[in-house]
Design a protein around this motif. Structure first.
Motif, PDB file in Angstrom:
ATOM      1  N   ARG A 118       0.753  -0.984  -0.274  1.00 16.10           N
ATOM      2  CA  ARG A 118       0.605  -0.010  -0.465  1.00 16.10           C
ATOM      3  C   ARG A 118       0.995   1.186  -0.016  1.00 16.10           C
ATOM      4  O   ARG A 118       1.162   1.438   1.113  1.00 16.10           O
ATOM      5  CB  ARG A 118      -0.985  -0.033   1.327  1.00 16.10           C
ATOM      6  N   ASN A 143      -8.772   7.213   2.794  1.00 20.56           N
ATOM      7  CA  ASN A 143      -8.865   6.642   4.450  1.00 20.56           C
ATOM      8  C   ASN A 143      -9.029   7.294   5.849  1.00 20.56           C
ATOM      9  O   ASN A 143      -9.165   8.664   5.554  1.00 20.56           O
ATOM     10  CB  ASN A 143      -7.323   7.190   4.466  1.00 20.56           C
ATOM     11  N   ALA A 191     -10.156   2.786   2.785  1.00 20.32           N
ATOM     12  CA  ALA A 191      -9.780   1.865   4.012  1.00 20.32           C
ATOM     13  C   ALA A 191     -10.930   2.777   5.019  1.00 20.32           C
ATOM     14  O   ALA A 191     -10.820   4.350   5.356  1.00 20.32           O
ATOM     15  CB  ALA A 191      -8.199   2.813   4.523  1.00 20.32           C
ATOM     16  N   ALA A 237     -12.169  -2.309   2.603  1.00 19.08           N
ATOM     17  CA  ALA A 237     -10.663  -2.961   3.216  1.00 19.08           C
ATOM     18  C   ALA A 237     -11.069  -1.516   4.268  1.00 19.08           C
ATOM     19  O   ALA A 237     -12.171  -0.958   4.525  1.00 19.08           O
ATOM     20  CB  ALA A 237      -9.760  -1.754   2.619  1.00 19.08           C
ATOM     21  N   THR A 259      -8.530  -0.841   8.415  1.00 17.78           N
ATOM     22  CA  THR A 259      -8.054  -0.313   8.691  1.00 17.78           C
ATOM     23  C   THR A 259      -8.313  -0.915  10.098  1.00 17.78           C
ATOM     24  O   THR A 259      -8.966  -0.213  11.632  1.00 17.78           O
ATOM     25  CB  THR A 259      -6.986   0.931   9.080  1.00 17.78           C
ATOM     26  N   LEU A 287      -5.716  -3.887   5.941  1.00 24.01           N
ATOM     27  CA  LEU A 287      -4.543  -2.652   4.710  1.00 24.01           C
ATOM     28  C   LEU A 287      -3.870  -1.272   6.247  1.00 24.01           C
ATOM     29  O   LEU A 287      -2.863  -0.932   5.593  1.00 24.01           O
ATOM     30  CB  LEU A 287      -5.289  -1.208   3.870  1.00 24.01           C
TER      31      LEU A 287
END
Length: 731
Positions: A434, A502, A533, A551, A553, A588
């Motif tokens: 990534r 993200n 993310a 996806a 975190t 991720l």
């Protein structure tokens, strides 16, 4: 210190924009856009798509978007030492419509762009490079200037000035002639320099750069709360290319497992007319240590190679200013497909013939591969085979030379620097990166292609809120960033995923932005999978419904509080799988900092706890659903988070030594990864051009044959049955 946050809490605040430190709920993030911009930016995007003969073409600043692959054309490399005049330029002018602000910019510029201007008192800076290396946070803008000699041979040619990246807003003058502007700090742009260039003498190039301080505006991308160093300046290569009046602008290769669709953009400039044709050749490629770092695609062609395909395409008479597409599809038998285990590449050569004379060559490398989600299960399929990636995340930053235990700092600026980082990935036995929260240096995916490392690329919609999503999407900045990233890396087989955001807040605004960006991405490209993310604190986050993968975190027992345990990780994975039962789950981020020996031991425990759960659910198993496990991060990195200067999440120390978690990750990845790539791969196959006219000409006879034969057979059967008399029964 009395009143200071505990260390772990400060990390939570650093990672999640201070809101998660107080509550695990995402609701506070909706209010994270605290800075109201006085005078909303109305600077228009410079990229758009136009319908031209043969199909839509991307235009920017009045010219079709070219390839940024290096070409064997007459060129002037403008990297090196430039003069620099630091100044806190007027950002209100930078972000205002140029019809209103150009006069103000010119007044601010003064005489700096004039040929006889004395810049001897200015400092010198390296290009590519930055004007604010860490720990310096003071510079946010200034003027770059370069004098360079243009050969007499450039007379009568057209000239394109190309920038790899300028962070964040660039305005460009050549010989005191304004060429144009660009917003967005990580993707390339090109400007037509033909009318301003003077062959045979020294030319003066002036670039005004504004890199607004994060957190001071909510109408730039990213707007603030970003956990990396905001390197300002000319951070990519700069070069000039000379072009004939009839040239190849770009060649886009859409790969299949048995061939490719090739779309070539051609441009004719001038009042004359030429009889035009194309020679399209497909070459095998072979990567070695001798040519690995060479940016030229034709350097990959073996000296003894013969073309796998040699096709002549008659274009016909072309006159006046015109841009159009020409299709050159081909099929290939016994092709070598690109994968981390076999990074096979091919080289496409397009030669433009004007009045039977070769006037321009364009080369690009590409790979044949297919990434998709299994229609029957939440599994990633690479070339039809289930795959789960062992990955690392990174910030694209120079590690050497180490300074007091900290990374050297500065953007990666050369193929050798990029290679040194990629070799760390290879030595970990990882096969997936990534690569930052923004598009990387353009040579990064080129080298990843050659080394067999798969990439997740993304645009910097980082910690966005409903307000900032709305502002950015209304301005069109994320759309332009995505289009520029897509177009630049169109032919890079290593880029398997496009990320759109993200750890962002918002519900409807974020879902709407994800939908719009997914649709744009698939219109431009369509060969990559899309995702964002999402925070692991909410495994049921529904905003990835329209994306290809789900996806997250995840920092249970690290940043989210609570005890580190495999059961917490497993519970979150199952909740995410329940929310997205048909999508692969991409983790991720998972990781821990390593500021001291005790932290290094905890970092190792975090790796073992997480990886045991993630790898047990890899989608290569019968009922698995995890498509990637990505450690945060490969290396330590500088950050501009308030109260922090260095993040030590790296599996490596800046000097290249592995931490304990790095040693264990290398062992674990080696046990689960596919077979490593061989030292060298030479592609092969038997290619045949698909000629549209022949294919279409044959289509009607085939259709007629297919309809006529059954019809004749049926008529004959009816006739025969009509001649047969019914048989009487014996009694």
């Amino acid at each position: 210190m009395a009143g200071a946050l505990p260390y772990e809490v400060s990390r939570v605040a650093n990672k999640c924009a201070f809101a998660v430190a107080l509550s695990l709920a995402l609701a506070p993030l909706a209010a994270c856009s605290l800075t109201l911009t006085a005078g909303r930016a109305d600077l228009a995007p410079t990229l758009s798509f136009q319908d031209e003969p043969g199909g839509p073409v991307a235009f920017q600043s009045g010219q079709p978007v070219p390839t940024f692959d290096r070409q064997p054309r007459p060129s002037l490399q403008l990297d090196g030492k430039w003069r620099f005049d630091p100044e806190r330029v007027d950002t209100a002018l930078s972000l205002a419509d140029r019809k209103r602000s150009l006069k103000g910019l010119t007044n601010e510029l003064g005489r700096r762009a004039e040929a006889l201007y004395d810049d001897s008192g200015w400092s010198t800076l390296s290009v590519p490079g930055t004007f604010n290396p860490p720990p310096d946070r003071t510079e946010t803008g200034g003027y770059y200037r370069l004098d360079f000699l243009v050969p007499n041979q450039w007379s009568g040619r057209y000239a394109m000035l190309k920038f790899g990246a300028v962070r964040y807003i660039a305005d460009v003058w050549l010989n005191d002639h304004y060429l144009g502007y660009h917003e967005g700090g990580d993707t390339p742009f090109a400007l037509d320099a033909t009318n301003a260039l003077i062959p045979g003498v020294y030319n003066d190039l002036l670039v005004r750069v504004d890199n607004p301080e994060w957190g001071t505006r909510d109408d730039i991308v990213p707007w603030g709360l970003a956990d990396w160093w905001n390197y300002g300046g000319i951070v990519g290569d700069v070069w000039l290319e000379a072009l004939p009046e009839m040239s190849a602008v770009r060649a886009d290769v859409t790969p299949h497992l048995d061939g490719a669709d090739v779309s070539i953009v051609l441009q004719h400039r001038g009042s004359g007319s030429v009889d035009t044709a194309l020679e399209v050749r497909l070459w095998p490629a072979q990567v070695s240590r001798g040519n690995l770092l060479n940016p030229m695609a034709n350097s990959l062609i073996p000296a003894d190679a013969q073309p796998l395909l040699d096709q002549n395409i008659a274009v016909g008479n072309v006159s006046g200013d015109s841009v159009f597409r020409v299709a050159a599809p081909f099929s290939i038998r016994s092709a070598d497909l690109w994968s981390p285990s076999l990074p096979a590449l091919y080289v496409l050569q397009v030669t433009v013939l004007s009045n039977s004379q070769g006037v321009d060559d364009l080369f690009t490398s590409f790979g044949l591969r297919q990434i998709k989600v299994d229609a029957t299960a939440p599994k990633l399929l690479l070339n039809g085979v289930p795959i789960a990636f062992n990955g690392v995340a990174m910030h694209e930053e120079r590690q050497l030379q180490v300074r007091s235990g900290a990374p050297g700092g500065g953007p990666l600026a050369s193929p050798a620097e990029i290679d040194s980082i990629l070799m760390r990935v290879v030595n970990l036995h990882a096969d997936f990166i990534r690569v930052d929260h923004h598009p990387p240096n353009q040579m990064f995916p080129v080298l990843a292609d050659r080394l067999g490392l798969a990439l997740w690329e993304e645009i910097p919609l980082y910690h966005f809120s409903p307000q900032t999503f709305t502002i950015a999407m209304d301005r069109g900045v994320p759309q332009q960033m995505l289009a520029e990233m897509d177009l630049r890396d169109f032919n890079r087989p290593s880029v398997l995923f496009h990320g759109f955001a993200n750890e962002s807040g918002g519900g409807g605004e974020r879902a709407g932005a994800m939908r719009a960006l997914h649709a744009l991405d698939h219109r431009i490209d369509g060969t990559r999978l899309t995702g964002q993310a999402m925070y692991g604190t909410d495994p049921s986050d529904p905003t990835s419904a329209d994306l290809d993968v789900a996806a997250y975190t995840v920092y249970y027992g690290v940043l989210y509080g609570g005890r580190l345990s495999g059961s917490a990780v497993q519970t979150a994975l199952l909740q995410a799988h329940s929310q997205y039962p048909r999508k692969p789950i991409m983790v991720l981020e998972y990781g821990h900092w390593a500021d001291n020996p005790a932290d290094e031991n905890q970092q190792l425990r975090v790796f073992n706890t997480y990886y045991s759960q993630l790898s047990a659910n890899f989608d290569t198993h019968q009922d698995g659903f995890v498509g990637a496990a990505v450690w945060w991060t490969l290396d330590d990195y500088w950050t501009q988070r308030p109260g922090l200067t260095l993040e030590t999440f790296g599996l490596y120390r800046p000097d290249g030594a592995m931490r304990k978690a790095g040693v264990e990750a290398s062992r674990a990845f080696a046990a689960t990864a596919p077979s490593p790539a061989p030292p060298t791969v030479r592609s092969s196959g038997v290619a045949v051009a698909i000629v549209p006219s022949e294919r279409h000409a044959r289509l009607l006879p085939y259709i007629g044959y297919g309809l006529a034969v059954p019809a004749i057979a049926l008529a004959l059967l009816i006739f025969l049955l009509s001649r047969v008399r019914p048989r009487r029964l014996a009694w």
